[in-house]
Design an enzyme around this catalytic site. Structure first.
Site, short mmCIF file in Angstrom:
data_model
loop_
_atom_site.label_atom_id
_atom_site.label_comp_id
_atom_site.label_asym_id
_atom_site.label_seq_id
_atom_site.Cartn_x
_atom_site.Cartn_y
_atom_site.Cartn_z
N SER A 121 1.48 -1.12 -6.58
CA SER A 121 1.50 -0.72 -5.27
C SER A 121 1.20 -1.97 -4.12
O SER A 121 1.58 -1.70 -3.23
CB SER A 121 0.21 0.18 -5.15
N CYS A 122 0.50 -3.05 -4.88
CA CYS A 122 -0.02 -3.88 -3.80
C CYS A 122 0.73 -5.11 -3.82
O CYS A 122 0.66 -6.00 -2.89
CB CYS A 122 -1.29 -4.20 -3.87
N GLY A 123 1.57 -5.46 -4.86
CA GLY A 123 2.55 -6.65 -4.92
C GLY A 123 1.57 -7.89 -5.15
O GLY A 123 0.67 -7.97 -6.10
#
Length: 281
Positions: free
Chosen positions: A114-116
């Site tokens: 989701s956040c990289g």
């Protein structure tokens, strides 16, 4: 090799009807990317296109650029205690003369679905210098009518999403709306890396005549990946972040958000969108 989907038994409740059934889920497994045998990053991804994912990640990080920079990518045998191969660890070898990045604790990052690149030490570390400044020679122009139909074309090309409902997608289109490639993954940044990695493997970088469409929001990291691949237009069906807009304005990237049919917002690079702006009252 892990499968793209898996089956799980669930209790299904629908309109008062209760029963057990098998449900199809998107697979999610970790992939460790090593560079010259040294761990560089771990990402949670949907198995498939792992070599392209690794290559695209390294393009986004500024490690790879020219087609000859990459010597080899292999799955690491002996990744388990019994010497087996999990197909969840890849090792990238650069061509002779290609400099290795400084693999420190600050650069060794864990990326989630989701956040990289959450583990970056600072914003400045993320602002990697692009190899291909976004160029308009000739200028890329795209009409709102063409933009409007792209989300439906993307959805119709999402084969796994139809079975699971649990995947992000990214696609490359021509300015005329022709679909060039599409990748799906549990992580939106992975889907983009797979696209860019496949283009790198085919010797197609920079993607100076392509539009990138993502199925979710447009984060800073997705804008950065577009810039690093020389892509002039990034469109998203949801909202951009303020930092993505800032990066787009600084680099000349056209950034379109909330692309839903004929409605959309152009946050930067509006000169590439073929419209006549009404004079402000």
């Amino acid at each position: 090799m892990g499968r793209v989907t898996e089956r799980r038994r669930v209790l299904r409740i629908r309109d008062g009807s209760v029963g057990h059934r098998a449900d199809t889920l998107v697979a999610e497994e970790p992939l460790e990317i090593r560079l010259g045998g040294k761990p560089l990053a771990i990402t949670m991804r949907t198995p498939g296109d792992d070599f392209a994912l690794a290559a695209g990640f390294l393009v986004s990080e500024g490690v790879l650029g020219d087609a000859g920079d990459l010597a080899n990518v292999v799955y690491c045998a002996g990744a388990t205690s019994d010497g087996g191969n999990t197909y969840n660890v890849v090792d990238v070898t650069l061509a002779p003369g290609v400099p290795l990045p400084d693999i420190t604790l600050e650069r060794n990052v864990y990326t989630t679905s989701s956040c990289g690149l959450c583990g970056k030490a600072s914003l400045d570390a993320v602002r990697t210098t692009a190899r291909w400044p976004i160029a308009d020679d000739p200028e890329v122009r795209i009409s709102p009518e063409t933009l409007a139909v792209l989300p439906d074309r993307l959805r119709s090309a999402q084969r796994v999403f139809e079975r699971t409902g649990g995947l992000h997608a990214a696609a490359l289109f021509t300015p005329e709306g022709e679909l060039l490639d599409v990748r799906e993954d549990v992580g939106r940044h992975n889907a983009v890396d797979k696209l860019i990695g496949r283009a790198y493997q085919q010797g197609l970088l920079p993607l100076s005549r392509a539009l990138l469409l993502v199925s979710g929001r447009a984060s800073f990291e997705l804008a950065q990946k577009a810039v690093m691949a020389g892509i002039p237009v990034l469109a998203a069906v949801s909202a951009p972040s303020s930092l993505a807009v800032d990066l787009a304005a600084q680099t000349g990237l056209t950034l379109v958000g909330f692309l839903r049919g004929p409605s959309m917002n152009v946050y930067a690079g509006e000169h590439r969108v073929q419209v006549e702006v009404e004079a402000e009252a």
